[in-house]
Design a protein around this motif. Structure first.
Motif, PDB file in Angstrom:
ATOM      1  N   PHE A  17       0.853  -1.192   0.000  1.00 43.86           N
ATOM      2  CA  PHE A  17       0.000   0.000   0.000  1.00 43.86           C
ATOM      3  C   PHE A  17       0.890   1.245   0.000  1.00 43.86           C
ATOM      4  O   PHE A  17       1.940   1.245   0.639  1.00 43.86           O
ATOM      5  CB  PHE A  17      -0.938  -0.017   1.213  1.00 43.86           C
ATOM      6  CG  PHE A  17      -2.054  -1.017   1.044  1.00 43.86           C
ATOM      7  CD1 PHE A  17      -3.333  -0.610   0.675  1.00 43.86           C
ATOM      8  CD2 PHE A  17      -1.819  -2.374   1.201  1.00 43.86           C
ATOM      9  CE1 PHE A  17      -4.342  -1.535   0.472  1.00 43.86           C
ATOM     10  CE2 PHE A  17      -2.830  -3.311   0.998  1.00 43.86           C
ATOM     11  CZ  PHE A  17      -4.090  -2.894   0.639  1.00 43.86           C
ATOM     12  N   ASP A  18       0.454   2.282  -0.732  1.00 45.00           N
ATOM     13  CA  ASP A  18       1.334   3.447  -0.846  1.00 45.00           C
ATOM     14  C   ASP A  18       1.120   4.452   0.288  1.00 45.00           C
ATOM     15  O   ASP A  18       1.664   5.547   0.263  1.00 45.00           O
ATOM     16  CB  ASP A  18       1.212   4.101  -2.229  1.00 45.00           C
ATOM     17  CG  ASP A  18      -0.162   4.702  -2.485  1.00 45.00           C
ATOM     18  OD1 ASP A  18      -0.952   4.845  -1.532  1.00 45.00           O
ATOM     19  OD2 ASP A  18      -0.449   5.027  -3.650  1.00 45.00           O
ATOM     20  N   THR A  19       0.295   4.106   1.277  1.00 43.61           N
ATOM     21  CA  THR A  19       0.156   4.947   2.463  1.00 43.61           C
ATOM     22  C   THR A  19      -0.039   4.066   3.686  1.00 43.61           C
ATOM     23  O   THR A  19      -0.728   3.046   3.624  1.00 43.61           O
ATOM     24  CB  THR A  19      -1.039   5.923   2.342  1.00 43.61           C
ATOM     25  OG1 THR A  19      -1.384   6.374   3.656  1.00 43.61           O
ATOM     26  CG2 THR A  19      -2.248   5.275   1.698  1.00 43.61           C
TER      27      THR A  19
ATOM     28  N   ALA B 163      -6.074 -10.367  -7.946  1.00 42.55           N
ATOM     29  CA  ALA B 163      -5.786 -11.712  -7.428  1.00 42.55           C
ATOM     30  C   ALA B 163      -4.326 -12.079  -7.698  1.00 42.55           C
ATOM     31  O   ALA B 163      -3.645 -12.627  -6.833  1.00 42.55           O
ATOM     32  CB  ALA B 163      -6.732 -12.730  -8.062  1.00 42.55           C
ATOM     33  N   LEU B 164      -3.824 -11.758  -8.893  1.00 41.82           N
ATOM     34  CA  LEU B 164      -2.421 -12.036  -9.225  1.00 41.82           C
ATOM     35  C   LEU B 164      -1.491 -11.334  -8.245  1.00 41.82           C
ATOM     36  O   LEU B 164      -0.558 -11.928  -7.705  1.00 41.82           O
ATOM     37  CB  LEU B 164      -2.098 -11.549 -10.642  1.00 41.82           C
ATOM     38  CG  LEU B 164      -2.583 -12.427 -11.795  1.00 41.82           C
ATOM     39  CD1 LEU B 164      -2.546 -11.645 -13.105  1.00 41.82           C
ATOM     40  CD2 LEU B 164      -1.730 -13.692 -11.904  1.00 41.82           C
ATOM     41  N   ALA B 165      -1.764 -10.051  -7.999  1.00 42.93           N
ATOM     42  CA  ALA B 165      -0.916  -9.270  -7.100  1.00 42.93           C
ATOM     43  C   ALA B 165      -0.979  -9.839  -5.684  1.00 42.93           C
ATOM     44  O   ALA B 165       0.024  -9.865  -4.974  1.00 42.93           O
ATOM     45  CB  ALA B 165      -1.348  -7.809  -7.103  1.00 42.93           C
ATOM     46  N   GLY B 166      -2.159 -10.306  -5.280  1.00 41.07           N
ATOM     47  CA  GLY B 166      -2.317 -10.860  -3.937  1.00 41.07           C
ATOM     48  C   GLY B 166      -1.569 -12.171  -3.760  1.00 41.07           C
ATOM     49  O   GLY B 166      -0.933 -12.413  -2.739  1.00 41.07           O
TER      50      GLY B 166
ATOM     51  N   LYS C 158     -10.544  -3.855  -4.703  1.00 40.89           N
ATOM     52  CA  LYS C 158     -10.454  -5.310  -4.539  1.00 40.89           C
ATOM     53  C   LYS C 158      -9.150  -5.717  -3.853  1.00 40.89           C
ATOM     54  O   LYS C 158      -9.060  -6.786  -3.264  1.00 40.89           O
ATOM     55  CB  LYS C 158     -10.653  -6.010  -5.866  1.00 40.89           C
ATOM     56  CG  LYS C 158     -12.111  -5.883  -6.325  1.00 40.89           C
ATOM     57  CD  LYS C 158     -12.436  -6.627  -7.586  1.00 40.89           C
ATOM     58  CE  LYS C 158     -13.916  -6.500  -7.915  1.00 40.89           C
ATOM     59  NZ  LYS C 158     -14.312  -5.113  -8.273  1.00 40.89           N
ATOM     60  N   ASP C 159      -8.144  -4.835  -3.902  1.00 40.17           N
ATOM     61  CA  ASP C 159      -6.893  -5.100  -3.180  1.00 40.17           C
ATOM     62  C   ASP C 159      -7.113  -5.225  -1.671  1.00 40.17           C
ATOM     63  O   ASP C 159      -6.355  -5.915  -0.992  1.00 40.17           O
ATOM     64  CB  ASP C 159      -5.890  -3.951  -3.395  1.00 40.17           C
ATOM     65  CG  ASP C 159      -5.359  -3.897  -4.822  1.00 40.17           C
ATOM     66  OD1 ASP C 159      -5.229  -4.963  -5.452  1.00 40.17           O
ATOM     67  OD2 ASP C 159      -5.082  -2.780  -5.307  1.00 40.17           O
TER      68      ASP C 159
ATOM     69  N   HIS D 267      -5.433   2.382  -2.540  1.00 44.43           N
ATOM     70  CA  HIS D 267      -3.997   2.619  -2.347  1.00 44.43           C
ATOM     71  C   HIS D 267      -3.176   1.338  -2.346  1.00 44.43           C
ATOM     72  O   HIS D 267      -2.009   1.342  -1.977  1.00 44.43           O
ATOM     73  CB  HIS D 267      -3.775   3.452  -1.086  1.00 44.43           C
ATOM     74  CG  HIS D 267      -4.218   4.871  -1.270  1.00 44.43           C
ATOM     75  ND1 HIS D 267      -3.388   5.850  -1.779  1.00 44.43           N
ATOM     76  CD2 HIS D 267      -5.426   5.460  -1.108  1.00 44.43           C
ATOM     77  CE1 HIS D 267      -4.053   6.989  -1.875  1.00 44.43           C
ATOM     78  NE2 HIS D 267      -5.305   6.784  -1.483  1.00 44.43           N
ATOM     79  N   GLY D 268      -3.775   0.224  -2.776  1.00 48.36           N
ATOM     80  CA  GLY D 268      -3.059  -1.049  -2.842  1.00 48.36           C
ATOM     81  C   GLY D 268      -2.394  -1.274  -4.197  1.00 48.36           C
ATOM     82  O   GLY D 268      -2.329  -0.380  -5.035  1.00 48.36           O
TER      83      GLY D 268
END
Ligand SMILES: *Cc1c(COP(=O)(O)O)cnc(C)c1O
Length: 497
Positions: free
Chosen positions: A85-87, A151-154, A113-114, A106-107
């Motif tokens: 997350f950028d914050t 989902a890929l990023a998770g 969905k992040d 911010h994900g």
């Protein structure tokens, strides 16, 4: 702490534990898992005001995921809400034009969905361990764009998991495709299929139901699971940000202790707004739940008439993540207003899959009094983006603009001035062209990345990492297959062939 068990919405089977519901995703009878009761939030307003995002996440999730130990749950939370997350705030609240925008973007993939998909992989592998599942979990997903990347990023790099995403080769936006095919991580696999989203979705369902494949997978040490939005592992983490929004309002002195707020949610599959409804039922002082739709206004019609009718034309809009005619998570609300009657709910769902519609009773309709539904046309959505930008320089995305439009309609109709939180579900950088065109049609001539830079300039916001990355990132997935080949592709990736 009282244990929470999970029932199916469609039959009176034995309830199961949270970790088992997360592993299963969907009940064998086709129903969704629902908690046997909604636990009460046991944090005082004074304490709540002092908590950070991760602390609120623990206070909320421990009440629903009662078979997770404190250590397990805290580990999941720490692994999810970190530098991805950028914050540090994770979900900042921004005041603009008389409302509070809860920025859920911010994900890693700059959409809400992040919030759930960054923790689901950890909940899933913890659940697997708790239930002595030795196999590696293989997530199989068909995507029309956003869910696939989130989902890929998770799941990327999460030990004990692999993820395979199928998308329609010519059915997603260029930015969405670029986001997916540049995905890093040895455990990720992205495949375009020559067909549309329905072909991808049908193919994936077929693989899930293939008993022979399941046997072969088991022998090779694998089993499928789903990252679909009906998993309670995606629902529960979403309750957190409403409680956190309330905590921030308290902390900043914007509301007094126990003051009621309204919540507006741009809605598609009904997951996000259902989470707000659960937050209210935990005792969070929420008054109205305002459900915002785009031109695919099935839900608006449902709240107005008590009839849910999907027999209508599917409209492609500038808020594509809300272009949905079957809001799967609504089933959880239907079950509840039917008096937790699985038989009654199953009847209505059978009517939905048979005739494409169902009607609820007058008594059930009365139970919907906390909800207000309305919708925004394409023109209204664009006008709202321009109006907010002109008034205060704040730029919102198309989905959020649907919510802001509906909020204005609600205020005009009711005169209700209760302080209101609007769920801001995507960064404007994710839908740059629609957003910039809404502000000024002159931008239409510019190419995608020039538009991104221009948006950064006029909004005075740094280009998010998620966009910066794909500007130059190498394509790592260029596999395209026919829908008949999906099974072979899966076996190849898992080296089972
Ligand atoms: C998925 C999505 C929605 C809809 O949320 P539901 O939980 O499906 O109602 C709204 N906005 C954006 C940007 C989304 O990605």
């Amino acid at each position: 702490m009282e244990e929470v068990l999970y029932y199916s919405t469609r039959s009176d089977r034995e309830p199961i534990k949270a970790s088992q519901a997360i592993l299963k995703g969907l009940s064998e009878d086709g129903g969704l898992f629902v908690p046997d009761h909604i636990p009460a939030l046991d944090v005082s307003p004074a304490k709540l005001a002092g908590l950070g995002y991760k602390e609120v996440a623990y206070e909320v999730m421990k009440l629903f995921l009662t078979d997770f130990t404190e250590e397990e749950l805290k580990h999941c939370i720490e692994s999810a809400y970190d530098e991805k997350f950028d914050t540090e705030v994770i979900a900042p609240l921004v005041e603009a034009q008389g409302a509070y925008y809860l920025e859920l973007f911010h994900g890693a993939t700059i959409a809400f969905k992040d919030m759930a998909l960054s923790i689901l992989p950890h909940l899933l592998i913890t659940s697997a361990k708790k239930n002595d599942v030795k196999n590696e979990i293989v997530i199989l997903t068909a995507t029309s764009g956003d869910t696939g990347k989130a989902a890929l990023a998770g799941f990327a790099g999460v030990k004990g998991t692999k993820i395979i995403v199928f998308y329609p080769k010519n059915g997603v936006s260029p930015i969405q495709e670029k986001q997916m095919v540049t995905q890093k991580g040895d455990n990720t696999y992205v495949v375009g299929i020559t067909g549309n989203f329905d072909d991808a979705q049908t193919g994936v369902k077929k693989l899930f139901n293939d008993k022979e494949l399941a046997k072969e997978m088991d022998a090779a040490g694998y089993q499928f699971s789903s990252a679909n939005s009906i998993n309670i592992g995606r629902l529960v983490p979403q309750i957190v940000y409403y409680v956190y929004a309330y905590a921030q309002l308290l902390k900043e002195g914007k509301i007094s202790e126990n003051e009621k707020i309204n919540v507006v949610v741009p809605t598609g599959n009904f997951g996000n707004i259902l989470a707000a409804f659960y937050a209210k039922n935990m005792g969070l002082p929420i008054d109205k739940l305002i459900c915002a739709s785009n031109d695919n206004k099935v839900l608006y019609d449902f709240f107005a008439t008590g009839t849910y009718d999907r027999n209508r034309e599917f409209v492609l809009t500038t808020s594509p993540s809300m272009d949905i005619l079957i809001s799967s998570n609504l089933e959880r609300l239907i079950y509840r207003i039917a008096g937790n009657d699985a038989g009654k709910n199953a009847e209505l769902m059978a009517a939905l899959s048979g005739q494409g519609k169902y009607e609820i009773t007058e008594d059930m309709k009365k139970e919907l009094k906390d909800f207000y539904g309305n919708y925004a046309t394409e023109k209204e959505t664009a006008e709202t983006i321009a109006a907010i930008y002109d008034a205060c320089g704040y730029v919102i995305d198309t989905h959020t603009a649907v919510a802001a439009t509906v909020y204005n309609k609600y205020k005009k109709e009711t005169g209700d001035n209760t302080k209101t939180v609007i769920a801001s579900t995507a960064s404007p950088f994710k839908f740059t062209r629609s957003v910039m065109n809404a502000i000024d049609s002159k931008y239409d001539a510019m190419d995608d990345f020039a538009l991104v830079d221009e948006l950064s300039k006029i909004a005075n916001v740094t280009v998010p990492n998620a966009i910066e990355e794909i500007r130059t990132a190498p394509v790592l997935h260029d596999h395209v297959c026919d829908k008949e080949e999906m099974k072979t592709v899966v076996k190849d990736f898992l080296k089972m062939a």
